[in-house]
Design an enzyme around this catalytic site. Structure first.
Site, PDB file in Angstrom:
ATOM      1  N   SER A  67       0.828  -1.199   0.000  1.00 27.23           N
ATOM      2  CA  SER A  67       0.000   0.000   0.000  1.00 27.23           C
ATOM      3  C   SER A  67       0.870   1.259   0.000  1.00 27.23           C
ATOM      4  O   SER A  67       1.676   1.453  -0.909  1.00 27.23           O
ATOM      5  CB  SER A  67      -0.966  -0.049   1.189  1.00 27.23           C
ATOM      6  OG  SER A  67      -1.998   0.890   1.051  1.00 27.23           O
ATOM      7  N   ASP A 106      -9.970  -4.090  -5.032  1.00 25.72           N
ATOM      8  CA  ASP A 106      -9.128  -3.089  -4.373  1.00 25.72           C
ATOM      9  C   ASP A 106      -9.117  -1.851  -5.270  1.00 25.72           C
ATOM     10  O   ASP A 106      -8.784  -1.947  -6.455  1.00 25.72           O
ATOM     11  CB  ASP A 106      -7.716  -3.670  -4.216  1.00 25.72           C
ATOM     12  CG  ASP A 106      -6.711  -2.717  -3.583  1.00 25.72           C
ATOM     13  OD1 ASP A 106      -7.060  -1.555  -3.306  1.00 25.72           O
ATOM     14  OD2 ASP A 106      -5.561  -3.155  -3.376  1.00 25.72           O
ATOM     15  N   HIS A 112      -7.856  -5.329  -0.749  1.00 24.16           N
ATOM     16  CA  HIS A 112      -6.608  -4.595  -0.567  1.00 24.16           C
ATOM     17  C   HIS A 112      -5.653  -5.405   0.321  1.00 24.16           C
ATOM     18  O   HIS A 112      -6.066  -5.999   1.309  1.00 24.16           O
ATOM     19  CB  HIS A 112      -6.916  -3.242   0.074  1.00 24.16           C
ATOM     20  CG  HIS A 112      -5.739  -2.356   0.263  1.00 24.16           C
ATOM     21  ND1 HIS A 112      -4.940  -1.956  -0.792  1.00 24.16           N
ATOM     22  CD2 HIS A 112      -5.200  -1.796   1.372  1.00 24.16           C
ATOM     23  CE1 HIS A 112      -3.974  -1.181  -0.332  1.00 24.16           C
ATOM     24  NE2 HIS A 112      -4.106  -1.079   0.971  1.00 24.16           N
TER      25      HIS A 112
END
Length: 307
Positions: free
Chosen positions: A152, A246, A277
């Site tokens: 991320s 995601d 995600h």
């Protein structure tokens, strides 16, 4: 076919409240202040039984080093891992589990910076600090023996750091792994809104709010926090993992497309149907398979599979 475990996680994720955090930016500062009162997590007993855990505190942030008991395998890469959390959240147990799993499969050691968080500290300070850490590790282990990885926001930080090395003409790591990378802090990629109802963790408005807090005085499209808009030529062999549920699927696809346009496609690109995600970090069969494939990728790049 999506595993039963993945379906259960998809059902349970909203109960954790992470989606609320990213969907209500007007409450973000209050919630960040509450998070700051909580202790920063470190590897649990499961990993302390397998690894020697050391923590250095002389920098402006803690640096945790995870080393297999008896030492790392000589052929294994040294992992430099940047955790996700929108640049505003601390490291979580899922991060430690993923790091421990990778190190265990590879016989590798890892350096994990508990980097300063936004909004207290911004990209103009954090990225140079991570560059200084990389320089230390490159001197110690050899740049080609380092594998940079992140999930991320940590994936965005990893890519921004490599771009900084390229601009400076410095030796690059031997490989890079990006899990659900956030590489556009503007959160303006076309298609996010269509995916958002399926995403049980992120929301575009929350990503933009996090980006603003990490940016400080920088514009949100500055490559130091939005490396998608920087020069992508000359990257080390790179693996990208993302899921179709995601919203950062949009970022991953744009990154892949740009790399292909310049004739330097990712060495590995995995797009998993219905995965959320950072599914690679989740305790589901698909996540375990992704970490196993990551270890295989790193062996191939660093020669750890050679006798």
């Amino acid at each position: 076919m999506v595993s039963l475990g993945a379906r259960f996680v998809e059902f349970a994720l909203p109960l954790l409240g992470i989606k609320r955090f990213f969907s209500q930016p007007h409450k973000m500062d209050q919630r960040i202040a509450k998070m700051r009162r909580q202790a920063s997590l470190r590897p649990g007993r499961k990993w302390r039984e397998k690894f020697d855990i050391a923590e250095e505190t002389e920098r402006s942030y803690p640096l945790v080093t995870v080393t297999p008991k008896g030492g790392a395998r000589p052929e294994a890469p040294h992992l430099l891992y940047f955790h996700g959390g929108g640049y505003v959240m601390d490291i979580a147990s899922l991060h430690w589990d993923a790091i421990g799993t990778l190190c265990n499969e590879l016989g590798a050691a890892a350096s994990v910076p508990i980097y300063p968080l936004a909004p207290e500290v911004t990209a103009e300070t954090t990225l140079p600090a991570m560059r200084a850490l990389y320089d230390e590790l490159a001197d110690r282990y050899g740049a080609q023996n380092i594998a940079i990885a992140g999930d991320s926001a940590g994936g965005g930080m990893a890519l921004a750091l490599v771009q900084d090395l390229i601009r400076g003409g410095k030796p690059l790591p031997g490989s890079m792994v990006l899990f659900s990378p956030w590489v556009d802090a503007t959160a303006s990629g076309e298609g996010m809104a269509a995916i958002a109802p399926r995403d049980k963790i992120l929301a575009p408005v929350g990503l933009e709010a996090c980006g603003q807090r990490y940016a400080g005085t920088l514009p949100l499209n500055d490559p130091r926090l939005s490396p998608l808009f920087g020069d992508l030529t000359g990257l080390p062999p790179t693996a990208i993992f993302v899921g179709t549920s995601d919203i950062l699927l949009v970022d991953a696809r744009r990154l892949k497309d740009r790399l292909e346009q310049i004739g330097e496609p990712p060495a590995l690109y995995r797009e998993a149907d219905r995965m959320q995600h950072v599914w690679m970090l989740l305790p589901i069969p698909e996540g375990r398979a992704a970490l196993s494939e990551t270890a295989q990728f790193l062996r191939a790049q660093h020669g750890a599979n050679k006798k």
